[in-house]
Design a protein around this motif. Structure first.
Motif, PDB file in Angstrom:
ATOM      1  N   LEU A   1      63.055  73.490  -5.331  1.00  0.00           N
ATOM      2  CA  LEU A   1      63.632  72.958  -6.730  1.00  0.00           C
ATOM      3  C   LEU A   1      65.053  72.532  -6.558  1.00  0.00           C
ATOM      4  N   PRO A   2      64.902  70.950  -6.765  1.00  0.00           N
ATOM      5  CA  PRO A   2      66.154  70.236  -6.719  1.00  0.00           C
ATOM      6  C   PRO A   2      67.213  70.817  -7.316  1.00  0.00           C
ATOM      7  N   GLY A   3      68.653  70.430  -7.172  1.00  0.00           N
ATOM      8  CA  GLY A   3      69.409  71.092  -8.590  1.00  0.00           C
ATOM      9  C   GLY A   3      70.207  72.207  -8.063  1.00  0.00           C
ATOM     10  N   PHE A   4      70.025  73.038  -6.446  1.00  0.00           N
ATOM     11  CA  PHE A   4      70.358  73.336  -5.866  1.00  0.00           C
ATOM     12  C   PHE A   4      71.762  74.140  -6.076  1.00  0.00           C
ATOM     13  N   PHE A   5      72.657  73.364  -6.492  1.00  0.00           N
ATOM     14  CA  PHE A   5      73.752  73.509  -7.154  1.00  0.00           C
ATOM     15  C   PHE A   5      73.926  74.177  -8.145  1.00  0.00           C
ATOM     16  N   ILE A   6      73.276  74.044  -8.553  1.00  0.00           N
ATOM     17  CA  ILE A   6      73.431  74.373 -10.273  1.00  0.00           C
ATOM     18  C   ILE A   6      72.892  76.191  -9.817  1.00  0.00           C
ATOM     19  N   ILE A   7      72.526  76.754  -9.481  1.00  0.00           N
ATOM     20  CA  ILE A   7      72.142  78.007  -9.521  1.00  0.00           C
ATOM     21  C   ILE A   7      73.649  78.531  -8.255  1.00  0.00           C
ATOM     22  N   LYS A   8      73.650  77.908  -7.425  1.00  0.00           N
ATOM     23  CA  LYS A   8      75.399  78.175  -6.603  1.00  0.00           C
ATOM     24  C   LYS A   8      76.176  78.420  -8.170  1.00  0.00           C
ATOM     25  N   SER A   9      76.613  77.482  -8.764  1.00  0.00           N
ATOM     26  CA  SER A   9      77.706  77.565 -10.235  1.00  0.00           C
ATOM     27  C   SER A   9      77.203  79.206 -10.504  1.00  0.00           C
ATOM     28  N   VAL A  10      75.836  79.722 -10.902  1.00  0.00           N
ATOM     29  CA  VAL A  10      76.111  80.664 -10.787  1.00  0.00           C
ATOM     30  C   VAL A  10      77.229  81.677 -10.563  1.00  0.00           C
ATOM     31  N   LEU A  11      77.780  81.953  -9.505  1.00  0.00           N
ATOM     32  CA  LEU A  11      78.716  82.890  -8.596  1.00  0.00           C
ATOM     33  C   LEU A  11      80.313  82.978  -9.756  1.00  0.00           C
ATOM     34  N   VAL A  12      80.254  81.560 -10.022  1.00  0.00           N
ATOM     35  CA  VAL A  12      81.642  81.092 -10.898  1.00  0.00           C
ATOM     36  C   VAL A  12      81.464  81.913 -11.834  1.00  0.00           C
TER      37      VAL A  12
END
Length: 205
Positions: A160-171
């Motif tokens: 999937l593209p947008g791996f940065f979106i799921i990483k934002s879940v950490l914040v």
């Protein structure tokens, strides 16, 4: 070196200000509103992301059925259920704290008086949770910003593209857990002031 100090100083200062604000609210009558707002936020998010558990099961079943029944499949579909699973745990952490569902020795906690539970919760918030939240906040924010700066893609080919979106879940995980911890602190202070109706329910499972 300055960047490293700044990285750790920001969450410490923010947390200190937040704790002072909660203590001020608890002694000036604003804590009740704070507790209601925080509880409502995590209640809504927790109930919403709980549906992702069903999504995780359904997508995982489809992936397994395609792989073993038809010898086919897509990497992006595997990413979906992994992301769903991560979102449930990360975004549901604040709700879990609100509901008293995190691991602790309930056999002891459930037998304590409301005032003693309040002291246990204050101790847990300051001594155990605060260092963890500071470390997570200081570590996850640069990690997430770096991912956004390059609009990071899934590490898997054809993922999937947008791996940065799921990483934002950490914040978001740190934020939601932190505000619920502050609400728990406010509840504890109110209980020590004699307002036992704000005591969290002890789970006995």
């Amino acid at each position: 070196m300055f960047d490293t100090i700044y990285q750790w100083l920001v969450p410490l200062v923010l947390l200190a200000v937040a704790v002072l604000a909660v203590l001020f609210a608890a002694f000036t009558g604003f804590a009740e509103g704070l507790i209601r707002v925080v509880d409502a936020i995590n209640e809504g998010i927790g109930r919403a992301v709980s549906w992702l558990t069903l999504g995780t099961v359904v997508v995982c079943f489809v992936v397994v059925a395609l792989r073993y029944g038809f010898s086919t499949g897509w990497v992006w579909m595997q990413d979906i259920y992994v992301w769903f699973h991560a979102a449930v745990f990360m975004l549901g952490a604040g709700y879990t704290l609100k509901a008293g569902g995190h691991v602790r020795v309930d056999l002891i906690y459930a037998r304590l008086s409301d005032r003693r539970r309040a002291w246990v919760d204050i101790f847990g918030s300051f001594v155990l949770m605060t260092p963890y939240l500071v470390v997570m906040g200081a570590s996850s924010l640069p990690f997430t910003l770096s991912s956004w700066s390059i609009l990071e893609h899934s590490l898997q080919p054809d993922g999937l593209p947008g791996f940065f979106i799921i990483k934002s879940v950490l914040v978001l995980y740190v934020l939601l857990l932190a505000i619920q911890a502050l609400a728990l602190l406010a509840r504890s202070v109110l209980v020590l002031r004699g307002l036992t109706s704000y005591a969290p329910t002890a789970m006995t499972h």
